[in-house]
Design a protein around this motif. Sequence first.
Motif, PDB file in Angstrom:
ATOM      1  N   ASP C  39       8.427 -34.225 -19.839  1.00 20.73           N
ATOM      2  CA  ASP C  39       8.530 -33.753 -18.451  1.00 20.73           C
ATOM      3  C   ASP C  39       9.436 -32.519 -18.373  1.00 20.73           C
ATOM      4  OD1 ASP C  39       6.939 -35.811 -17.577  1.00 20.73           O
ATOM      5  OD2 ASP C  39       8.596 -37.074 -16.914  1.00 20.73           O
ATOM      6  N   ASP C  40      10.566 -32.577 -19.079  1.00 19.03           N
ATOM      7  CA  ASP C  40      11.501 -31.437 -19.080  1.00 19.03           C
ATOM      8  C   ASP C  40      10.827 -30.201 -19.672  1.00 19.03           C
ATOM      9  OD1 ASP C  40      13.290 -33.302 -18.121  1.00 19.03           O
ATOM     10  OD2 ASP C  40      14.434 -33.467 -19.983  1.00 19.03           O
ATOM     11  N   ARG C  42       7.546 -29.601 -19.877  1.00 13.59           N
ATOM     12  CA  ARG C  42       6.478 -29.175 -18.976  1.00 13.59           C
ATOM     13  C   ARG C  42       7.030 -28.268 -17.875  1.00 13.59           C
ATOM     14  NH1 ARG C  42       4.920 -33.968 -17.469  1.00 13.59           N
ATOM     15  NH2 ARG C  42       3.097 -34.136 -18.806  1.00 13.59           N
ATOM     16  N   LEU C  43       8.143 -28.694 -17.274  1.00 14.00           N
ATOM     17  CA  LEU C  43       8.704 -27.929 -16.162  1.00 14.00           C
ATOM     18  C   LEU C  43       9.327 -26.610 -16.642  1.00 14.00           C
ATOM     19  CD1 LEU C  43       9.288 -27.629 -13.193  1.00 14.00           C
ATOM     20  CD2 LEU C  43      11.208 -29.235 -13.417  1.00 14.00           C
ATOM     21  N   SER C  46       6.578 -24.201 -17.495  1.00 10.43           N
ATOM     22  CA  SER C  46       5.886 -23.783 -16.282  1.00 10.43           C
ATOM     23  C   SER C  46       6.716 -22.740 -15.530  1.00 10.43           C
ATOM     24  CB  SER C  46       5.616 -25.004 -15.397  1.00 10.43           C
ATOM     25  OG  SER C  46       4.672 -24.701 -14.410  1.00 10.43           O
ATOM     26  N   GLU C  47       8.021 -22.954 -15.437  1.00  8.43           N
ATOM     27  CA  GLU C  47       8.885 -21.994 -14.745  1.00  8.43           C
ATOM     28  C   GLU C  47       8.882 -20.641 -15.468  1.00  8.43           C
ATOM     29  OE1 GLU C  47      10.190 -22.357 -11.881  1.00  8.43           O
ATOM     30  OE2 GLU C  47      10.145 -24.526 -11.556  1.00  8.43           O
ATOM     31  N   THR C  50       5.563 -18.985 -14.832  1.00  7.37           N
ATOM     32  CA  THR C  50       5.503 -18.495 -13.449  1.00  7.37           C
ATOM     33  C   THR C  50       6.216 -17.154 -13.344  1.00  7.37           C
ATOM     34  OG1 THR C  50       5.495 -20.752 -12.613  1.00  7.37           O
ATOM     35  CG2 THR C  50       6.090 -19.036 -11.047  1.00  7.37           C
ATOM     36  N   VAL C 105      25.093 -26.399  -2.304  1.00  3.27           N
ATOM     37  CA  VAL C 105      24.049 -27.115  -1.563  1.00  3.27           C
ATOM     38  C   VAL C 105      24.544 -27.672  -0.230  1.00  3.27           C
ATOM     39  CG1 VAL C 105      22.470 -27.739  -3.423  1.00  3.27           C
ATOM     40  CG2 VAL C 105      24.476 -29.167  -2.984  1.00  3.27           C
ATOM     41  N   GLU C 114      14.803 -19.721  -0.563  1.00  2.12           N
ATOM     42  CA  GLU C 114      13.669 -20.506  -1.040  1.00  2.12           C
ATOM     43  C   GLU C 114      13.425 -20.268  -2.524  1.00  2.12           C
ATOM     44  OE1 GLU C 114      10.104 -20.422   1.284  1.00  2.12           O
ATOM     45  OE2 GLU C 114      11.197 -20.303   3.182  1.00  2.12           O
ATOM     46  N   LEU C 117      15.334 -20.699  -8.079  1.00  3.68           N
ATOM     47  CA  LEU C 117      15.656 -21.970  -8.745  1.00  3.68           C
ATOM     48  C   LEU C 117      15.030 -22.088 -10.135  1.00  3.68           C
ATOM     49  CD1 LEU C 117      15.545 -24.718  -5.972  1.00  3.68           C
ATOM     50  CD2 LEU C 117      17.484 -24.104  -7.420  1.00  3.68           C
ATOM     51  N   GLY C 118      14.125 -21.145 -10.464  1.00  4.38           N
ATOM     52  CA  GLY C 118      13.408 -21.270 -11.737  1.00  4.38           C
ATOM     53  C   GLY C 118      14.318 -21.185 -12.956  1.00  4.38           C
ATOM     54  N   LEU C 121      16.779 -24.038 -13.327  1.00  2.00           N
ATOM     55  CA  LEU C 121      16.108 -25.237 -13.846  1.00  2.00           C
ATOM     56  C   LEU C 121      15.910 -25.136 -15.358  1.00  2.00           C
ATOM     57  CD1 LEU C 121      13.353 -26.199 -11.216  1.00  2.00           C
ATOM     58  CD2 LEU C 121      15.180 -27.671 -12.082  1.00  2.00           C
ATOM     59  N   ILE C 124      19.100 -25.838 -17.177  1.00  5.16           N
ATOM     60  CA  ILE C 124      19.507 -27.248 -17.179  1.00  5.16           C
ATOM     61  C   ILE C 124      18.638 -28.075 -18.126  1.00  5.16           C
ATOM     62  CG2 ILE C 124      19.693 -29.348 -15.753  1.00  5.16           C
ATOM     63  CD1 ILE C 124      20.190 -27.442 -13.334  1.00  5.16           C
ATOM     64  N   LEU C 125      17.344 -27.819 -18.129  1.00  6.80           N
ATOM     65  CA  LEU C 125      16.411 -28.709 -18.832  1.00  6.80           C
ATOM     66  C   LEU C 125      16.318 -28.446 -20.335  1.00  6.80           C
ATOM     67  CD1 LEU C 125      13.509 -28.658 -16.206  1.00  6.80           C
ATOM     68  CD2 LEU C 125      15.102 -30.538 -16.636  1.00  6.80           C
TER      69      LEU C 125
END
Lengths: 113, 113, 149, 149
Positions: C39-40, C42-43, C46-47, C50, C105, C114, C117-118, C121, C124-125
């Motif tokens: 999952d980490d 994948r994200l 993807s970021e 993107t 936050v 908005e 955050l990419g 993330l 962190i991951l």
Amino acid sequence: MIDLGLERSDRDGWAVLSVAGEVDVATAPRLREQLIELVNEGQYRIVVDLEAVEFLDSTGLGVLVGALKRVRTYDGELALVCTESRILKVFEITGLTKVFPMHRSVDEAVAAV
Amino acid sequence: MIDLGLERSDRDGWAVLSVAGEVDVATAPRLREQLIELVNEGQYRIVVDLEAVEFLDSTGLGVLVGALKRVRTYDGELALVCTESRILKVFEITGLTKVFPMHRSVDEAVAAV
Amino acid sequence: MSEVVELEIPARPEFLSLARLLVTAAAAHDPLFPEDRLDDLRLSVSEACTNAIEAHTAAAVEEPADEGADSIRIRCLLDTERVAVEVTDHGGGFDPGALAAHPPVTDPARLDFERGLGIPLIRILTDEVEFRPSPQGTMVRMVLHAVSI
Amino acid sequence: MSEVVELEIPARPEFLSLARLLVTAAAAHDPLFPEDRLDDLRLSVSEACTNAIEAHTAAAVEEPADEGADSIRIRCLLDTERVAVEVTDHGGGFDPGALAAHPPVTDPARLDFERGLGIPLIRILTDEVEFRPSPQGTMVRMVLHAVSI
Ligand SMILES: Nc1ncnc2c1ncn2[C@@H]1O[C@H](COP(=O)(O)OP(=O)(O)O)[C@@H](O)[C@H]1O
Ligand SMILES: Nc1ncnc2c1ncn2[C@@H]1O[C@H](COP(=O)(O)OP(=O)(O)O)[C@@H](O)[C@H]1O
């Protein structure tokens, strides 16, 4: 192209938007449109149900943050339903669990206020 | 690596081998071994249940042809259970439905002889 | 020695899901890579993809892309215990050190943002991340261990 | 104009499933490609990749592969109504015209042949197929229409 499932329903004065599939930069615009449409209709109490979401990236988070800001302008609220650890983690590591009211079910979200 | 599921059982004097997953050049050797082992044990009446197979290529067909030849040497038989059109099609277009006894269930295969 | 799997896709959002699918399937290849680390991965991938795709879109506004340059490359180096993924684009590059942080936050002003955050993330991951921007484009190299360290 | 998606994998059987996954997902991209044609595409590509991988194994017996040459390339050209897939290897090449046919299926001697079904399957499942062998390797180009013609 990936399909993003978007289903609207109403519950005790809340608009419930159930999202299914993958939310990324390809599909997030449809989520954004749908949320803007709700606000334009005067729905300022929104529950976004993420239980059927399989993937959510930073674009998806951004769309939700934008919608939260929009409803708060009208003293409204945007609550999330999210229990899947895969998706919950994205909110946790970005600190956004402190920004959104997070719930374990639509019932809980609607009852919470 | 893909897992190939292989499960043995016995039914009315037939050895039933249930195969699950993808049969290709990476996994077919395990299917071949299992079939050879059955014959070496003296099992010459074999049903191969392909209902849980998601993919089968020419290597998989070859392994089944080889096993059929082997059991026939001992006057035995090798019957297939296959109803999924995706897999059935591979036997049909190669003409191998005329070579293998094809059945719609293990019960039918065992009752057929 | 690493196993190398390489994917090239058009620099457009509708191909992102292919990149996620391939990288996750390639890493799942090795059974030591557990679900939550997939999952980490994948994200993060993807970021990075993107950003690569958006860099192409931004660059194309100023000058039309060269022939064949409108694709991004995703290179996976697979080892038993870790996966390294390099995402390469032909966009305009950027200065990763110059990115502004968001307000905390708990600050209401946080809601004004908005985007952005990419890369946080990704940081962190992943266990390691390196940005190699140039005027010809950017290469982002991310390393994830099967067990996060 | 075709969309191009390209994959490079090590020439080894355990990477075959990645090729199937990617090509099918890329073609499913276009909703006009129905499930049964995706199955045909999956099998044709898998057979071509299997042959490419086996050609590498065979060639490696005689001479060790060059640096970086031990991979196969799968190039998908996606259009609304059709998909073309080119599988390229660095094996020893072959003469596709010289392949012997099997005995008829009703002949007991048919059972003597476990191999040789890959190329016949490709020919049946695709709308067009072309083999371009050379001493440096082989390129197989397959075209499948969304609706078989
Ligand atoms: N590969 C890249 N090429 C060019 N610019 C990039 C690249 N990656 C990131 N950037 C720049 O860094 C910024 C921050 O990226 P990110 O944290 O992912 O947030 P977002 O993409 O939402 O803006 C982007 O807006 C972009 O200007
Ligand atoms: N890409 C290739 N490179 C070299 N030889 C090939 C290639 N593809 C096919 N061949 C040759 O053609 C033969 C027949 O291929 P095929 O019909 O797929 O059956 P099989 O692979 O089971 O032998 C192979 O055994 C091989 O000798």
